[in-house]
Design a protein around this motif. Structure first.
Motif, short mmCIF file in Angstrom:
data_model
loop_
_atom_site.label_atom_id
_atom_site.label_comp_id
_atom_site.label_asym_id
_atom_site.label_seq_id
_atom_site.Cartn_x
_atom_site.Cartn_y
_atom_site.Cartn_z
N ALA A 184 52.34 42.37 35.11
CA ALA A 184 53.36 41.98 36.05
C ALA A 184 52.81 40.49 36.66
O ALA A 184 53.90 39.72 36.79
N ALA A 185 51.64 40.40 36.90
CA ALA A 185 51.10 39.03 37.87
C ALA A 185 51.00 37.98 37.09
O ALA A 185 51.19 36.91 37.52
N VAL A 186 50.81 38.09 35.68
CA VAL A 186 50.64 36.89 34.95
C VAL A 186 52.00 36.03 34.84
O VAL A 186 51.84 34.89 34.69
N LEU A 187 53.27 36.58 35.01
CA LEU A 187 54.32 35.78 35.00
C LEU A 187 54.84 35.56 36.25
O LEU A 187 55.91 35.09 36.64
N ALA A 188 54.16 36.03 37.53
CA ALA A 188 54.57 35.90 38.86
C ALA A 188 54.31 34.61 39.36
O ALA A 188 53.50 33.83 39.01
N HIS A 189 55.10 34.14 40.53
CA HIS A 189 54.69 32.72 41.27
C HIS A 189 53.42 32.96 42.09
O HIS A 189 53.67 33.84 42.88
N GLY A 190 52.56 32.01 41.80
CA GLY A 190 51.41 31.79 42.78
C GLY A 190 50.48 32.87 42.46
O GLY A 190 50.11 33.54 41.35
N HIS A 191 49.36 33.20 43.35
CA HIS A 191 48.21 33.65 43.17
C HIS A 191 48.25 35.27 43.62
O HIS A 191 48.85 35.68 44.53
N THR A 192 47.75 36.11 42.59
CA THR A 192 47.45 37.49 42.95
C THR A 192 46.12 37.82 42.88
O THR A 192 45.05 37.24 42.12
N VAL A 193 45.52 38.57 43.89
CA VAL A 193 44.12 39.25 43.84
C VAL A 193 44.36 40.53 43.86
O VAL A 193 44.92 41.31 44.64
N GLY A 214 47.82 32.34 27.34
CA GLY A 214 48.01 31.28 27.97
C GLY A 214 48.06 31.66 29.59
O GLY A 214 48.17 30.89 30.52
N ALA A 215 47.66 33.15 29.99
CA ALA A 215 47.44 33.64 31.12
C ALA A 215 46.45 32.87 31.80
O ALA A 215 45.38 32.57 31.26
N ARG A 216 46.39 33.05 33.25
CA ARG A 216 44.98 32.56 34.00
C ARG A 216 44.68 33.67 34.71
O ARG A 216 45.05 33.99 35.87
N ILE A 217 43.50 34.21 34.20
CA ILE A 217 42.93 35.43 34.77
C ILE A 217 41.39 35.13 35.00
O ILE A 217 40.86 34.80 34.10
N LYS A 218 40.68 35.59 36.20
CA LYS A 218 39.44 35.61 36.38
C LYS A 218 39.00 37.03 36.98
O LYS A 218 39.58 37.43 37.63
N GLY A 219 37.59 37.35 36.21
CA GLY A 219 37.05 38.48 37.04
C GLY A 219 37.39 39.79 36.23
O GLY A 219 37.08 40.97 36.49
N ALA A 220 37.93 40.00 35.30
CA ALA A 220 38.45 41.06 34.41
C ALA A 220 37.10 41.77 34.13
O ALA A 220 36.20 41.20 33.65
N GLY A 221 36.85 43.02 34.32
CA GLY A 221 35.63 43.77 34.22
C GLY A 221 34.97 43.90 35.54
O GLY A 221 33.66 44.50 35.39
N THR A 222 35.41 43.11 36.40
CA THR A 222 34.73 43.46 37.81
C THR A 222 35.72 44.08 38.69
O THR A 222 36.96 44.15 38.43
N PRO A 223 35.53 44.68 39.90
CA PRO A 223 36.51 45.24 40.71
C PRO A 223 37.52 44.30 41.21
O PRO A 223 38.61 44.75 41.92
N THR A 224 37.09 43.01 41.32
CA THR A 224 38.20 41.80 41.88
C THR A 224 38.78 40.91 40.78
O THR A 224 37.91 40.35 40.03
#
Ligand code: EPZ
Length: 432
Positions: A184-193, A214-224
């Motif tokens: 859901a968050a990959v196409l949402a406006h702005g930043h999700t944590v 083309g999604a912008r995701i950091k930290g997968a595999g960690t709790p954040t």
């Protein structure tokens, strides 16, 4: 309904190729709804759940083409599937389909993110516990959606400007909740944590694929996990990661029957807690570029206590199989289930094979016995069923496992893979 006949008492020796992971394949297929480009998935396992999800996606308008179905194709290599969701024709996922496979509920996230609305049947409970979806709905609401429940359906609507990034904390680690939030968050406006996100390898595989899209995701595999929303995603090509649960299952089978098997393509870092428990039970585990090799020659199985936990802990999806192994240990072991409240359906059936198991709330106390003896048993859910197969491989005489459709949901070519290592496993078609 098909049955499986197993004649036990034979060691396993040879090579078992490990298929693509069911639990990675399903969210990856669902992610195809996020783009009007083509998502090509390689190493997709041939499983009943994959076929059913193909039908469910087809209902939303996804076109799919399957490669590798020509005569003479390598039967065990995974399939290549092209999924094309250029035209989504329906944002409703009906009860008849969602009730047959819980993971299909996850379509709610990409439909809402891309189309602004989704109507998806509540999945309901299942054999292993109540399995609510409150945390998945919490994610959608945090991202700005309105969520209502009407006549057994979740009606989710995005605000007029689309979903908005948010700070989301999971009160409990949930794989499905994390998949939902990512999609859901990959196409949402702005930043999700995402805080307290699931760290399971299948979450990382989904994030890797979304990044290729083309999604912008950091930290997968960690709790954040941090996600910066983008306007659209494109098509991509991605290979499904190897199935750590299938690998762990066959590793436990070898630890139980004895023998020496290479689990081809298996990756030890995906199941270290499971492998540690197998080593503690007295088997030898090594790994190299080809995969994981498991062997055990003679000697009694040692009792080992385990407790299931989110990754990197001992997976709940291997709990039943490990219990099967412990039924023949030289002593008593304690198996604690912390993820699902009712995941001990295999206990009664293992008892039919001669196992001694006592249940105390969420703990199974397994008193190892010298021998198991074949008997008719009933499969209740996917992992419980395969625990019966493992136990039957090590039991004296013949076991008939009824209701094997559970196995077909998650184990590709089970009979062939075991038989080519010396087992005697035969499918008896319904009616014969
Ligand atoms: C996934 O289920 C897997 N399914 C399960 O594998 C696996 O057992 C489970 O993760 C745990 O690893 C697929 O990937 C298709 P959860 P999921 O949300 O996502 C509670 C198999 O045999 N919870 O991580 O549905 C829930 O009740 C299957 O292949 C809430 O309370 O599991 C459970 O106690 C079975 N509210 C815990 O969280 C929610 O909204 C973890 O569940 C969601 C979950």
């Amino acid at each position: 309904m098909d049955r499986i006949r197993i004649v036990g008492g034979r060691p396993l020796n040879g090579v078992i190729p490990i298929s693509g992971a069911k639990n990675a394949a399903l969210p990856l297929m669902i992610a195809s709804l996020l783009t009007d480009g083509t998502l090509t998935l390689e190493n997709l396992p041939r499983l009943a759940d994959v076929n059913l999800l193909m039908r469910i996606l087809g209902n939303h308008g996804v076109d799919y083409k399957i490669e590798g179905k020509r005569p003479g194709d390598q039967p065990i290599a995974g399939q290549i599937v092209h999924l094309d969701a250029a035209n989504i024709v329906d944002t409703t996922a009906p009860y008849e389909l969602v009730s047959r496979m819980r993971a299909s509920f996850w379509v709610v996230a990409p439909l809402l993110a891309r189309m602004g609305e989704a109507k998806v049947s509540l999945p309901g409970g299942c054999a292993i516990g109540t399995r609510p979806v409150d945390l998945l709905l919490m994610v959608l609401e945090k991202l700005g959606a309105s969520v209502e429940i009407e006549s057994g359906y979740v009606l989710a609507k995005a605000p007029s400007g689309g979903l908005r990034g948010a700070d989301i904390t999971f009160s409990k680690v949930t794989v499905g909740g994390t998949h939902t939030a990512l999609m859901a968050a990959v196409l949402a406006h702005g930043h999700t944590v995402l805080h307290n996100a699931a760290c399971e390898p299948e979450v990382v595989d989904l994030a890797d694929c979304l990044i290729k899209m083309g999604a912008r995701i950091k930290g997968a595999g960690t709790p954040t996990i941090e996600i910066e929303g983008v306007g659209r995603l494109n098509g991509a090509r991605h290979s499904v990661l190897p199935d750590r649960i299938e690998a762990g299952t066959y590793a436990m089978a070898v630890a139980m029957t004895g023998g020496d098997v290479l689990l081809e393509g298996a990756r030890p870092e995906l199941l270290q807690a499971g492998l540690d428990a197998i080593v503690a039970s007295g088997a030898t585990v090594t790994s190299n570029a080809q995969g994981i090799r498991v062997s055990r020659n003679g000697g009694r199985i040692l009792p080992v206590d385990i407790s299931t936990a989110p990754f990197p802990g001992f997976p709940t999806d291997l709990q039943a199989q490990f219990m099967a192994l412990m039924t023949r240990a030289g002593g008593t072991s304690r198996i604690t289930e912390t993820i699902f409240e009712n995941r001990f359906m295999h206990v009664q059936e293992l008892a039919r094979l001669g196992a001694h198991i006592k249940l105390e709330d969420d703990v199974a106390i397994v008193e190892g016995v010298e021998k198991l003896k074949g008997a008719p048993v009933m499969a209740t859910d996917l992992r419980a069923s395969v625990s019966l197969v493992i136990a039957a491989l090590a039991a004296e005489g013949e076991t008939i496992v009824h209701r094997v459709y559970h196995l077909d949901r998650g184990f590709e070519q089970l009979e062939q893979k075991l038989n080519q290592c010396g087992a005697s496993v035969e499918r008896i078609a319904s009616g014969s």
